[in-house]
Each structure stands twice: as C-alpha cells, then as structure tokens.
Enzyme design. Structure first.
Site, PDB file in Angstrom:
ATOM      1  N   ASN A   8       7.503  -6.825 -10.561  1.00 35.29           N
ATOM      2  CA  ASN A   8       6.617  -8.036 -10.121  1.00 35.29           C
ATOM      3  C   ASN A   8       5.604  -8.344 -11.094  1.00 35.29           C
ATOM      4  O   ASN A   8       4.717  -7.479 -11.176  1.00 35.29           O
ATOM      5  CB  ASN A   8       6.025  -7.125  -8.891  1.00 35.29           C
ATOM      6  N   TRP A   9       5.517  -9.501 -11.352  1.00 31.25           N
ATOM      7  CA  TRP A   9       4.691  -9.906 -12.688  1.00 31.25           C
ATOM      8  C   TRP A   9       3.355 -10.136 -12.307  1.00 31.25           C
ATOM      9  O   TRP A   9       2.439 -10.365 -13.033  1.00 31.25           O
ATOM     10  CB  TRP A   9       5.068 -10.923 -13.338  1.00 31.25           C
ATOM     11  N   LYS A  10       3.179 -10.108 -10.852  1.00 31.58           N
ATOM     12  CA  LYS A  10       1.932 -10.630 -10.155  1.00 31.58           C
ATOM     13  C   LYS A  10       1.389 -11.874 -10.959  1.00 31.58           C
ATOM     14  O   LYS A  10       2.321 -12.620 -11.320  1.00 31.58           O
ATOM     15  CB  LYS A  10       0.941  -9.754 -10.274  1.00 31.58           C
ATOM     16  N   HIS A  93       3.318  -8.100   0.342  1.00 34.33           N
ATOM     17  CA  HIS A  93       2.805  -7.602  -0.760  1.00 34.33           C
ATOM     18  C   HIS A  93       1.265  -6.897  -0.324  1.00 34.33           C
ATOM     19  O   HIS A  93       0.556  -7.935   0.091  1.00 34.33           O
ATOM     20  CB  HIS A  93       2.648  -8.097  -2.098  1.00 34.33           C
ATOM     21  N   GLU A  95      -1.481  -6.905  -1.778  1.00 38.50           N
ATOM     22  CA  GLU A  95      -2.242  -7.549  -2.494  1.00 38.50           C
ATOM     23  C   GLU A  95      -2.418  -8.918  -1.815  1.00 38.50           C
ATOM     24  O   GLU A  95      -3.627  -9.664  -1.227  1.00 38.50           O
ATOM     25  CB  GLU A  95      -2.118  -8.026  -3.776  1.00 38.50           C
ATOM     26  N   GLU A 164       5.385   0.619  -0.445  1.00 39.27           N
ATOM     27  CA  GLU A 164       4.227   0.748  -1.728  1.00 39.27           C
ATOM     28  C   GLU A 164       2.889   1.363  -1.145  1.00 39.27           C
ATOM     29  O   GLU A 164       2.245   0.518  -0.280  1.00 39.27           O
ATOM     30  CB  GLU A 164       4.027  -0.644  -2.011  1.00 39.27           C
ATOM     31  N   GLY A 170      -1.091  -0.228  -8.891  1.00 40.71           N
ATOM     32  CA  GLY A 170      -2.014  -0.472 -10.207  1.00 40.71           C
ATOM     33  C   GLY A 170      -3.145   0.505 -10.398  1.00 40.71           C
ATOM     34  O   GLY A 170      -4.085   0.386 -11.177  1.00 40.71           O
ATOM     35  N   SER A 208       2.870   2.266  -9.185  1.00 45.70           N
ATOM     36  CA  SER A 208       2.586   3.224 -10.448  1.00 45.70           C
ATOM     37  C   SER A 208       3.813   3.775 -10.957  1.00 45.70           C
ATOM     38  O   SER A 208       3.872   4.865 -11.675  1.00 45.70           O
ATOM     39  CB  SER A 208       1.474   4.071 -10.583  1.00 45.70           C
ATOM     40  N   GLY A 229       5.086  -2.982 -10.883  1.00 49.52           N
ATOM     41  CA  GLY A 229       4.285  -3.650 -11.285  1.00 49.52           C
ATOM     42  C   GLY A 229       3.813  -4.036 -12.733  1.00 49.52           C
ATOM     43  O   GLY A 229       4.669  -4.351 -13.494  1.00 49.52           O
ATOM     44  N   GLY A 230       2.806  -3.156 -13.381  1.00 53.08           N
ATOM     45  CA  GLY A 230       2.329  -2.968 -14.584  1.00 53.08           C
ATOM     46  C   GLY A 230       3.464  -2.778 -15.468  1.00 53.08           C
ATOM     47  O   GLY A 230       3.541  -3.624 -16.545  1.00 53.08           O
TER      48      GLY A 230
HETATM   49  C1  PEP Z   1       3.299  -3.636  -7.426  1.00 52.90           C
HETATM   50  O1  PEP Z   1       2.571  -4.637  -7.594  1.00 52.90           O
HETATM   51  O2  PEP Z   1       4.266  -4.028  -6.566  1.00 52.90           O
HETATM   52  C2  PEP Z   1       3.147  -2.482  -7.898  1.00 52.90           C
HETATM   53  C3  PEP Z   1       3.866  -1.293  -7.454  1.00 52.90           C
HETATM   54  O3  PEP Z   1       2.240  -2.276  -9.032  1.00 52.90           O
HETATM   55  P1  PEP Z   1       2.455  -1.207  -9.930  1.00 52.90           P
HETATM   56  O4  PEP Z   1       3.699  -0.649 -10.216  1.00 52.90           O
HETATM   57  O5  PEP Z   1       1.228  -1.866 -11.166  1.00 52.90           O
HETATM   58  O6  PEP Z   1       1.464  -0.030  -9.366  1.00 52.90           O
END
Ligand code: PEP
Length: 246
Positions: A8-10, A93, A95, A164, A170, A208, A229-230
C-alpha cells in the site's frame, strides 16, 4: 493457499520513482512464490498497467467510490478502476475511517461495488489502541466484518480481509504473531459461519510488517499474507517480505 503480499503505497510516489521501484521488484519476479500486488494512488494506475504487463505483478487502487457514476466530485468509480485492469481495491483502510469519516456501512457498500465490477476488495478491519486496552478488539473487528458480510452475503468468500490493528500502522509497533493469529482465527470463524468457502479467503495482516518480522507472522496458520505500507516503498525490504511468503 498461495499467500498474498500487497503493498500500500498510500500517498507516495512519482512517475520516475515508481518506474525504478517496479523495475527493481520485477527483476526478482522469477523467485516469487506468492501473489504480489501494489495498491497505488489512482493517477498511477495507468503507469502500473503498462509496467506490470506480461509480468506476475498485480495491482490495485487504495479506495473506490460507493457510487456508480455522476455528480461525486473527486470520487473514482469501480468501472473506472476496471478500465485500467485493477485487480484489487483497498476499502476501509483505517486512515480513511479516521480522516474521511468512513463508517462500517460505507465500507460495506464500497466492497459491494468493487465486487460488482470484478474487483477484489481488500477489506481492512482493526481496533485502536484504546479499544484493545479496553478489551474490545474482538467486538470491534467482528462488528466491522459483520457489516461487510451483511451487505455481500454469499459473495463474502470473494474478498480479501486485512487485519490491521490501528496502533500498529506506521508506528513500528507490530502485533506479535500470537496476537495477530488470535484475531485472524476469530475472523476465520466469523467467515466460516457466513460461507462454506471461508477457507479460501485470504486473511492478511497489516501493521509495520517488515523484513525482520514477516517470516514469523506469515508462519501462523491463519495469516495468509500481508498488507504492507512503509516497507513496500523500498524494493529490498518489500522483496524480503515477498521471499518470506511461501
Ligand atoms: C498500511 O498502510 O496498510 C500499513 C500496514 O502500513 P505500515 O506497514 O506502514 O504499518
């Protein structure tokens, strides 16, 4: 079942950096033993469509409108995503639940719209730290999934479900493999009660996930992949997670 690792590039990327990242990933594609997908910002779907051509890389969007067409400024419809061969759309999500006030009913309607257009919704559920500390984790994720089951009925086995925990997204804090497995098992039970095909639903973990913790998380019986994500923004890190998924 073959695992699914979805990035997930966000709201990150540029035409130039996307090309470099995707090419670095694809140079390793012959080693992949899992499904690999990238959920990218909508303006880059066309770029992903061409970069991924004739490769095993799948891609998708990070959201989809609950409406089909019309006066909904800024929205992107499922039909539009389908025009670009999107395989997936993330819905719900945390966010979007947090910053765009998306509620369970809206998330369920978005999942329904994606399914109607042949797009697999990656439905996100997860509790906040406050909810976990109050002992409400199971109640919260079950309520979030129940809304999607209610609207999508027997199609529920066509979704991907992402657990999640909001406190792990994040933040560098990861659920332990045991904590994650526990919630995944609860969600699997709920899916089984709704569908005879629940065992073919990918329930992926997000929060994470990184090169160091992926293998242990992915070894759990009900963890069928990751939503990343990251770490999906760095080719080496994302490839290590992919390598851990077999
Ligand atoms: C996400 O945005 O779905 C996510 C899991 O982010 P991260 O891996 O950065 O915690």
């Amino acid at each position: 079942m073959k695992k699914l690792i979805a990035g997930n590039w966000k709201m990150n990327g540029s035409l130039q950096s996307n090309t470099a990242l995707v090419q670095a990933l694809l140079s390793n594609a012959a080693q992949w033993k899992c499904d690999v997908a990238l959920c990218v910002p909508a303006p880059y779907l066309s770029q992903l469509q061409s970069l991924s051509k004739a490769s095993p890389l799948l891609f998708g969007a990070q959201d989809v409108s609950m409406h089909e067409a019309g006066a909904y400024t800024g929205e992107v419809s499922a039909a539009m995503l389908k025009d670009f061969d999107c395989r997936y759309a993330i819905v719900g999500h945390s966010e979007r639940r947090q910053f765009h006030a998306e509620n369970d009913a809206l998330v369920a309607a978005k999942a329904q719209k994606a399914l109607a257009f042949g797009i697999t919704p990656i439905v996100c559920v997860g509790e906040t730290l406050q909810e976990r500390e109050a002992g409400l984790t199971e109640e919260v994720v079950k309520r979030q999934l129940a809304a999607v089951i209610h609207v999508n009925g027997h199609c529920i086995s066509e979704i991907v479900l992402a657990y999640e925990p909001v406190w792990a997204i994040g933040t560098g804090k990861t659920a332990t493999p045991e904590q994650a497995q526990h919630v995944h098992a609860v969600l699997r039970g709920q899916l089984r009660a709704a569908s005879a095909h629940a065992d073919r639903v990918h329930i992926v973990y997000g929060g994470s996930m990184n090169a160091a913790n992926a293998a242990q998380l992915l070894a759990q019986p009900d963890i069928d992949g990751g939503l990343v994500g990251g770490a999906s923004l760095k080719a080496a890190d994302f490839l290590s997670i992919i390598a851990a998924a077999h």
